[in-house]
Design a protein around this motif. Structure first.
Motif, PDB file in Angstrom:
ATOM      1  N   VAL A 122      70.582 108.145 110.594  1.00 35.08           N
ATOM      2  CA  VAL A 122      71.463 109.278 110.880  1.00 35.08           C
ATOM      3  C   VAL A 122      72.870 108.761 111.180  1.00 35.08           C
ATOM      4  O   VAL A 122      73.041 107.870 112.014  1.00 35.08           O
ATOM      5  CB  VAL A 122      70.926 110.080 112.086  1.00 35.08           C
ATOM      6  CG1 VAL A 122      71.913 111.151 112.510  1.00 35.08           C
ATOM      7  CG2 VAL A 122      69.567 110.691 111.764  1.00 35.08           C
ATOM      8  N   LEU A 123      73.858 109.315 110.486  1.00 37.04           N
ATOM      9  CA  LEU A 123      75.265 109.017 110.760  1.00 37.04           C
ATOM     10  C   LEU A 123      75.900 110.265 111.365  1.00 37.04           C
ATOM     11  O   LEU A 123      75.734 111.367 110.829  1.00 37.04           O
ATOM     12  CB  LEU A 123      76.014 108.658 109.465  1.00 37.04           C
ATOM     13  CG  LEU A 123      75.429 107.550 108.579  1.00 37.04           C
ATOM     14  CD1 LEU A 123      76.246 107.434 107.289  1.00 37.04           C
ATOM     15  CD2 LEU A 123      75.441 106.229 109.330  1.00 37.04           C
ATOM     16  N   PHE A 124      76.605 110.093 112.462  1.00 32.64           N
ATOM     17  CA  PHE A 124      77.307 111.228 113.082  1.00 32.64           C
ATOM     18  C   PHE A 124      78.696 111.310 112.465  1.00 32.64           C
ATOM     19  O   PHE A 124      79.505 110.397 112.608  1.00 32.64           O
ATOM     20  CB  PHE A 124      77.382 111.010 114.596  1.00 32.64           C
ATOM     21  CG  PHE A 124      78.050 112.130 115.338  1.00 32.64           C
ATOM     22  CD1 PHE A 124      77.614 113.444 115.206  1.00 32.64           C
ATOM     23  CD2 PHE A 124      79.124 111.871 116.186  1.00 32.64           C
ATOM     24  CE1 PHE A 124      78.230 114.488 115.898  1.00 32.64           C
ATOM     25  CE2 PHE A 124      79.744 112.907 116.891  1.00 32.64           C
ATOM     26  CZ  PHE A 124      79.294 114.208 116.741  1.00 32.64           C
ATOM     27  N   VAL A 125      78.950 112.393 111.723  1.00 26.92           N
ATOM     28  CA  VAL A 125      80.197 112.512 110.946  1.00 26.92           C
ATOM     29  C   VAL A 125      80.868 113.869 111.193  1.00 26.92           C
ATOM     30  O   VAL A 125      80.961 114.705 110.294  1.00 26.92           O
ATOM     31  CB  VAL A 125      79.939 112.305 109.428  1.00 26.92           C
ATOM     32  CG1 VAL A 125      79.726 110.839 109.118  1.00 26.92           C
ATOM     33  CG2 VAL A 125      78.717 113.108 108.947  1.00 26.92           C
ATOM     34  N   PRO A 126      81.351 114.114 112.416  1.00 22.76           N
ATOM     35  CA  PRO A 126      81.941 115.415 112.731  1.00 22.76           C
ATOM     36  C   PRO A 126      83.286 115.628 112.031  1.00 22.76           C
ATOM     37  O   PRO A 126      83.856 114.693 111.485  1.00 22.76           O
ATOM     38  CB  PRO A 126      82.136 115.333 114.249  1.00 22.76           C
ATOM     39  CG  PRO A 126      82.325 113.888 114.529  1.00 22.76           C
ATOM     40  CD  PRO A 126      81.448 113.167 113.538  1.00 22.76           C
ATOM     41  N   GLY A 127      83.768 116.851 112.075  1.00 20.32           N
ATOM     42  CA  GLY A 127      85.076 117.181 111.497  1.00 20.32           C
ATOM     43  C   GLY A 127      85.010 118.484 110.724  1.00 20.32           C
ATOM     44  O   GLY A 127      85.723 119.443 111.018  1.00 20.32           O
ATOM     45  N   HIS A 128      84.122 118.550 109.733  1.00 18.60           N
ATOM     46  CA  HIS A 128      83.886 119.822 109.035  1.00 18.60           C
ATOM     47  C   HIS A 128      83.214 120.793 110.001  1.00 18.60           C
ATOM     48  O   HIS A 128      83.492 121.993 110.009  1.00 18.60           O
ATOM     49  CB  HIS A 128      83.020 119.575 107.806  1.00 18.60           C
ATOM     50  CG  HIS A 128      82.499 120.818 107.140  1.00 18.60           C
ATOM     51  ND1 HIS A 128      83.315 121.679 106.440  1.00 18.60           N
ATOM     52  CD2 HIS A 128      81.256 121.348 107.095  1.00 18.60           C
ATOM     53  CE1 HIS A 128      82.578 122.686 105.986  1.00 18.60           C
ATOM     54  NE2 HIS A 128      81.335 122.520 106.374  1.00 18.60           N
ATOM     55  N   SER A 129      82.346 120.230 110.801  1.00 22.97           N
ATOM     56  CA  SER A 129      81.589 120.965 111.801  1.00 22.97           C
ATOM     57  C   SER A 129      81.369 119.978 112.950  1.00 22.97           C
ATOM     58  O   SER A 129      81.258 118.781 112.709  1.00 22.97           O
ATOM     59  CB  SER A 129      80.286 121.405 111.139  1.00 22.97           C
ATOM     60  OG  SER A 129      79.515 122.169 112.000  1.00 22.97           O
ATOM     61  N   PRO A 130      81.296 120.459 114.205  1.00 26.36           N
ATOM     62  CA  PRO A 130      81.325 119.503 115.334  1.00 26.36           C
ATOM     63  C   PRO A 130      80.106 118.605 115.463  1.00 26.36           C
ATOM     64  O   PRO A 130      80.208 117.510 115.998  1.00 26.36           O
ATOM     65  CB  PRO A 130      81.462 120.414 116.556  1.00 26.36           C
ATOM     66  CG  PRO A 130      80.996 121.747 116.106  1.00 26.36           C
ATOM     67  CD  PRO A 130      81.326 121.850 114.649  1.00 26.36           C
ATOM     68  N   GLY A 131      78.955 119.078 114.978  1.00 22.13           N
ATOM     69  CA  GLY A 131      77.749 118.254 115.106  1.00 22.13           C
ATOM     70  C   GLY A 131      77.206 117.839 113.752  1.00 22.13           C
ATOM     71  O   GLY A 131      75.985 117.729 113.569  1.00 22.13           O
ATOM     72  N   HIS A 132      78.077 117.601 112.819  1.00 19.84           N
ATOM     73  CA  HIS A 132      77.655 117.281 111.450  1.00 19.84           C
ATOM     74  C   HIS A 132      77.057 115.880 111.386  1.00 19.84           C
ATOM     75  O   HIS A 132      77.622 114.941 111.916  1.00 19.84           O
ATOM     76  CB  HIS A 132      78.861 117.377 110.508  1.00 19.84           C
ATOM     77  CG  HIS A 132      78.491 117.521 109.062  1.00 19.84           C
ATOM     78  ND1 HIS A 132      77.708 116.604 108.400  1.00 19.84           N
ATOM     79  CD2 HIS A 132      78.797 118.467 108.152  1.00 19.84           C
ATOM     80  CE1 HIS A 132      77.555 116.997 107.138  1.00 19.84           C
ATOM     81  NE2 HIS A 132      78.207 118.124 106.966  1.00 19.84           N
TER      82      HIS A 132
END
Ligand SMILES: [Zn+2]
Ligand SMILES: [Zn+2]
Length: 209
Positions: A122-132
């Motif tokens: 799992v990579l945490f990649v927020p920005g488009h959505s806060p918990g993406h």
């Protein structure tokens, strides 16, 4: 490809016939049947239901999958308020038959999704959505990137909890550190690779940062 937003739903399986379903966007009976036919025709066993993020186009089929296959729903905890907001937003988008589903487990950066012989981190990649979050397999050289990175484009950041700088940061610090030959499967449109996007994506050029 499901619903009016032409969202890509992914079913990842291997030779063991175990699978995970990512972002089930199926809404009407025809779309639900397409998904369940694929599962039954390939004799797959659904191990987990995963959401990259909880915009309405990615979650329309969550409750259907949970009920039909008894699978647990996994997503990032920060995404829960986005998920809850869709109960009201669904009808604004014309999805009056949307059935909300409750999450069963939360995923964090570094967690491993294991099914069959597969391991996705799992990579945490927020920005488009806060918990993406995104799902990456080093062995298969694929990343399911949701609405973060598209073929020559990036996710919109004008929805609640969106932030453009955070998005570009996620792309540079997480996705662009993966090998160039990793295939990117996005939430909309065609696949691409990390290498191609590093070279040609107009939104991610270093000079634009
Ligand atoms: Zn989205
Ligand atoms: Zn989307």
């Amino acid at each position: 490809m499901f619903n009016a937003f032409q969202e890509n739903t992914y079913i990842i399986s291997d030779e063991t016939k175990e699978c995970v379903i990512v972002d089930p966007g199926c809404y009407d009976d025809h779309e639900k049947k397409e998904l369940s036919d694929y599962i039954s025709e390939n004799q797959l066993r659904v191990k987990m239901l995963l959401n990259t993020h909880c915009h309405i186009d990615h979650i329309l089929g969550n409750e259907f999958v949970k009920q039909k296959y008894g699978s647990n729903l996994y997503l990032h905890k920060t995404e829960v308020f986005v998920l809850n907001a869709q109960k009201i937003l669904a009808s604004h988008y014309g999805f009056n038959l949307y059935q909300p589903a409750t999450p069963d487990n939360y995923l964090n950066e570094g967690d491993l999704i294991e099914f069959g012989t597969q391991k996705f981190s799992v990579l945490f990649v927020p920005g488009h959505s806060p918990g993406h979050i995104a799902f990456y397999s080093e062995k298969e050289k694929v990343v399911l990137a949701g609405d973060v990175l598209f073929l020559n484009s990036v996710g919109r950041t004008d929805l609640p909890g969106g932030n453009h700088n955070t998005l570009i940061d996620s792309i540079h610090k997480k996705l662009f550190t993966l090998p160039d030959d990793v295939t990117v499967y996005p939430g909309h449109g065609n696949e691409t690779t990390i290498g191609v996007e590093k070279r040609t994506n107009p939104f991610c050029a270093l000079t634009l940062r």
